[in-house]
Design a protein around this motif. Sequence first.
Motif, PDB file in Angstrom:
ATOM      1  N   ALA A  90       0.805  -1.104  -0.026  1.00 41.42           N
ATOM      2  CA  ALA A  90       0.091  -0.040  -0.071  1.00 41.42           C
ATOM      3  C   ALA A  90       0.787   1.417   0.021  1.00 41.42           C
ATOM      4  O   ALA A  90       1.871   1.206   0.565  1.00 41.42           O
ATOM      5  CB  ALA A  90      -0.964  -0.152   0.994  1.00 41.42           C
ATOM      6  N   GLY A  91       0.516   2.148  -0.922  1.00 41.73           N
ATOM      7  CA  GLY A  91       1.393   3.453  -0.769  1.00 41.73           C
ATOM      8  C   GLY A  91       0.942   4.557  -1.936  1.00 41.73           C
ATOM      9  O   GLY A  91      -0.009   3.793  -2.639  1.00 41.73           O
ATOM     10  N   PHE A  92       1.205   5.588  -1.830  1.00 45.88           N
ATOM     11  CA  PHE A  92       0.595   6.662  -2.749  1.00 45.88           C
ATOM     12  C   PHE A  92       1.655   7.787  -2.816  1.00 45.88           C
ATOM     13  O   PHE A  92       2.585   7.745  -2.037  1.00 45.88           O
ATOM     14  CB  PHE A  92      -0.815   6.966  -2.497  1.00 45.88           C
ATOM     15  N   GLY A  93       1.857   8.589  -3.947  1.00 47.36           N
ATOM     16  CA  GLY A  93       2.377   9.816  -4.071  1.00 47.36           C
ATOM     17  C   GLY A  93       1.707  11.049  -4.472  1.00 47.36           C
ATOM     18  O   GLY A  93       0.353  11.081  -4.321  1.00 47.36           O
ATOM     19  N   GLU A  94       2.301  12.239  -4.427  1.00 49.80           N
ATOM     20  CA  GLU A  94       1.843  13.403  -4.709  1.00 49.80           C
ATOM     21  C   GLU A  94       2.762  14.111  -5.312  1.00 49.80           C
ATOM     22  O   GLU A  94       3.776  13.940  -5.349  1.00 49.80           O
ATOM     23  CB  GLU A  94       1.207  14.070  -3.532  1.00 49.80           C
ATOM     24  N   THR A  95       2.427  14.999  -6.371  1.00 47.91           N
ATOM     25  CA  THR A  95       3.200  15.644  -7.311  1.00 47.91           C
ATOM     26  C   THR A  95       3.089  17.275  -7.324  1.00 47.91           C
ATOM     27  O   THR A  95       1.981  17.639  -7.264  1.00 47.91           O
ATOM     28  CB  THR A  95       2.959  15.146  -8.853  1.00 47.91           C
ATOM     29  N   GLY A  96       4.134  17.859  -7.334  1.00 47.84           N
ATOM     30  CA  GLY A  96       4.115  19.502  -7.135  1.00 47.84           C
ATOM     31  C   GLY A  96       5.371  19.885  -6.311  1.00 47.84           C
ATOM     32  O   GLY A  96       5.884  19.177  -5.756  1.00 47.84           O
ATOM     33  N   TYR A  97       5.540  21.243  -6.346  1.00 51.43           N
ATOM     34  CA  TYR A  97       6.493  21.587  -5.348  1.00 51.43           C
ATOM     35  C   TYR A  97       6.033  21.555  -4.082  1.00 51.43           C
ATOM     36  O   TYR A  97       4.984  21.683  -3.715  1.00 51.43           O
ATOM     37  CB  TYR A  97       6.706  23.277  -5.853  1.00 51.43           C
ATOM     38  N   PHE A  98       6.874  21.212  -3.197  1.00 47.68           N
ATOM     39  CA  PHE A  98       6.754  21.064  -1.605  1.00 47.68           C
ATOM     40  C   PHE A  98       5.875  22.059  -1.128  1.00 47.68           C
ATOM     41  O   PHE A  98       5.127  22.020  -0.269  1.00 47.68           O
ATOM     42  CB  PHE A  98       8.001  20.750  -1.028  1.00 47.68           C
ATOM     43  N   THR A  99       6.284  23.383  -1.630  1.00 51.30           N
ATOM     44  CA  THR A  99       5.555  24.673  -0.929  1.00 51.30           C
ATOM     45  C   THR A  99       4.234  24.573  -1.395  1.00 51.30           C
ATOM     46  O   THR A  99       3.326  25.314  -0.800  1.00 51.30           O
ATOM     47  CB  THR A  99       6.318  25.731  -1.471  1.00 51.30           C
ATOM     48  N   ASP A 100       4.137  23.908  -2.437  1.00 56.13           N
ATOM     49  CA  ASP A 100       2.235  23.960  -3.100  1.00 56.13           C
ATOM     50  C   ASP A 100       1.437  22.635  -2.594  1.00 56.13           C
ATOM     51  O   ASP A 100       0.293  22.957  -2.614  1.00 56.13           O
ATOM     52  CB  ASP A 100       2.504  23.957  -4.558  1.00 56.13           C
ATOM     53  N   THR A 101       2.095  21.807  -2.239  1.00 59.52           N
ATOM     54  CA  THR A 101       1.630  20.365  -2.186  1.00 59.52           C
ATOM     55  C   THR A 101       0.529  20.506  -0.575  1.00 59.52           C
ATOM     56  O   THR A 101       1.247  21.466   0.147  1.00 59.52           O
ATOM     57  CB  THR A 101       2.181  19.151  -2.011  1.00 59.52           C
ATOM     58  N   ASP A 102      -0.382  19.669  -0.306  1.00 62.27           N
ATOM     59  CA  ASP A 102      -1.178  19.606   0.928  1.00 62.27           C
ATOM     60  C   ASP A 102      -0.480  19.007   1.669  1.00 62.27           C
ATOM     61  O   ASP A 102      -0.123  17.871   1.765  1.00 62.27           O
ATOM     62  CB  ASP A 102      -2.416  19.088   0.424  1.00 62.27           C
ATOM     63  N   MET A 103      -0.239  19.805   3.033  1.00 61.63           N
ATOM     64  CA  MET A 103       0.623  18.922   4.269  1.00 61.63           C
ATOM     65  C   MET A 103      -0.207  17.654   4.684  1.00 61.63           C
ATOM     66  O   MET A 103       0.578  16.616   4.987  1.00 61.63           O
ATOM     67  CB  MET A 103       0.710  20.143   5.234  1.00 61.63           C
ATOM     68  N   GLN A 104      -1.421  17.841   4.827  1.00 60.82           N
ATOM     69  CA  GLN A 104      -1.895  16.568   5.344  1.00 60.82           C
ATOM     70  C   GLN A 104      -1.978  15.432   4.433  1.00 60.82           C
ATOM     71  O   GLN A 104      -1.645  14.231   4.810  1.00 60.82           O
ATOM     72  CB  GLN A 104      -3.610  16.926   5.579  1.00 60.82           C
ATOM     73  N   THR A 105      -2.061  15.577   3.148  1.00 63.65           N
ATOM     74  CA  THR A 105      -1.955  14.332   2.142  1.00 63.65           C
ATOM     75  C   THR A 105      -0.514  13.872   2.320  1.00 63.65           C
ATOM     76  O   THR A 105      -0.115  12.469   2.612  1.00 63.65           O
ATOM     77  CB  THR A 105      -1.987  14.852   0.616  1.00 63.65           C
ATOM     78  N   GLU A 106       0.420  15.035   2.583  1.00 64.04           N
ATOM     79  CA  GLU A 106       2.055  14.301   2.776  1.00 64.04           C
ATOM     80  C   GLU A 106       2.087  13.599   4.068  1.00 64.04           C
ATOM     81  O   GLU A 106       2.687  12.620   4.333  1.00 64.04           O
ATOM     82  CB  GLU A 106       2.884  15.326   2.654  1.00 64.04           C
ATOM     83  N   LEU A 107       1.455  13.891   5.063  1.00 65.43           N
ATOM     84  CA  LEU A 107       1.493  13.323   6.359  1.00 65.43           C
ATOM     85  C   LEU A 107       0.983  12.026   6.473  1.00 65.43           C
ATOM     86  O   LEU A 107       1.504  11.067   6.709  1.00 65.43           O
ATOM     87  CB  LEU A 107       0.820  14.087   7.435  1.00 65.43           C
ATOM     88  N   ASN A 108      -0.181  12.025   5.719  1.00 65.73           N
ATOM     89  CA  ASN A 108      -0.755  10.641   5.509  1.00 65.73           C
ATOM     90  C   ASN A 108       0.227   9.703   4.644  1.00 65.73           C
ATOM     91  O   ASN A 108       0.389   8.504   4.882  1.00 65.73           O
ATOM     92  CB  ASN A 108      -2.159  10.876   4.575  1.00 65.73           C
ATOM     93  N   MET A 109       0.827  10.232   3.566  1.00 68.78           N
ATOM     94  CA  MET A 109       1.730   9.430   2.745  1.00 68.78           C
ATOM     95  C   MET A 109       2.817   8.767   3.785  1.00 68.78           C
ATOM     96  O   MET A 109       3.206   7.811   3.371  1.00 68.78           O
ATOM     97  CB  MET A 109       2.221  10.558   1.745  1.00 68.78           C
ATOM     98  N   ILE A 110       3.155   9.628   4.305  1.00 64.00           N
ATOM     99  CA  ILE A 110       4.434   9.310   5.377  1.00 64.00           C
ATOM    100  C   ILE A 110       3.890   7.806   6.177  1.00 64.00           C
ATOM    101  O   ILE A 110       4.516   7.129   6.325  1.00 64.00           O
ATOM    102  CB  ILE A 110       4.815  10.446   6.261  1.00 64.00           C
ATOM    103  N   GLN A 111       2.657   8.267   6.773  1.00 60.59           N
ATOM    104  CA  GLN A 111       2.102   7.295   7.529  1.00 60.59           C
ATOM    105  C   GLN A 111       1.768   5.993   6.648  1.00 60.59           C
ATOM    106  O   GLN A 111       2.070   4.810   7.181  1.00 60.59           O
ATOM    107  CB  GLN A 111       0.755   7.615   8.170  1.00 60.59           C
TER     108      GLN A 111
END
Length: 263
Positions: A90-111
């Motif tokens: 299970a896993g997923f990614g997100e694309t875009g400059y780090f300053t533009d991407t959504d923080m909660q999405t990335e915290l979920n991604m790390i989880q």
Amino acid sequence: MNDQTALITGASRGIGFELARCFARDDFRVVLVARHLDELQEAARLLHQEFGGVDIVLLPCDLSRPETPEQLYAEVDRRGLLIDALVNDAGFGETGYFTDTDMQTELNMIQVNATSLVHLTKLFLRDMLERNTGQILQVGSVASFSPSPCQAVYAATKAFVLSFTEAVQHELRQQKSAVTMTILCPPPTDTQFFQVAHAENTRAASHPASARAVAQEGYDALMDGAARSLPTLGAKVNFFSSLVLPDSVLATLMNTQLHAVAK
Ligand SMILES: NC(=O)c1ccc[n+]([C@@H]2O[C@H](COP(=O)([O-])OP(=O)(O)OC[C@H]3O[C@@H](n4cnc5c(N)ncnc54)[C@H](OP(=O)(O)O)[C@@H]3O)[C@@H](O)[C@H]2O)c1
């Protein structure tokens, strides 16, 4: 009849589903994990259609929730299942400059990509060590090998998976354990990954490998007790490049894959 059980996260579609197919074909009981029950049911229907009497257990759950790995482990135990093979797909990614991407999405991604993978490994590996038998497949990525501008957090989670896996592999050898751990590092692969990661229009998405072929290579490596699986020539080139090129050059190469829109 094989009396073994494989638990596969991310098994409702994509590479995880194809890995579940490999286990089902070899008569493993398969425990399929993903969030959406309807997609898990469809995956189970396809497996029953192809492999008849395969024993399938569906455990829908959200691995972005910190409590899920313990709950999953408890549910497996409650059902009296011993896990012979664990696949952390299970896993997923997100694309875009780090300053533009959504923080909660990335915290979920790390989880999902990193923390839950470690947590499930901790829980099931201890049981495998006690029985001195078992196999674990960690799904990394070619992104494990280099920093990836425009997928900064995703690539960092996959680098984590690689580092973690290689360290535990070393420990298992020191402990002279029969338990094996393998990392599968897929190249861009034809799944829903790129839609989920909002990267459909990137160069990386333009010539994807087949999910079935990638999963088969990963499965074969797992069954051989290999340390790593690098499906396709492209994945091998990525790996060997990372041994000789500095990270700054690798980051530039990755940037051309993710930033430029495919023509
Ligand atoms: N495709 C590629 O190009 C590529 C390349 C390298 C590595 N990988 C890695 O391969 C793995 C599988 O990805 P894929 O390409 O097969 O993508 P995919 O088709 O999007 O499948 C992802 C799977 O993970 C499950 N999942 C996602 N979020 C979850 C959550 N919070 N809790 C539980 N399950 C969750 C999904 O089911 P639900 O949405 O129902 O939860 C689905 O079963 C990932 O680790 C990915 O990073 C993919």
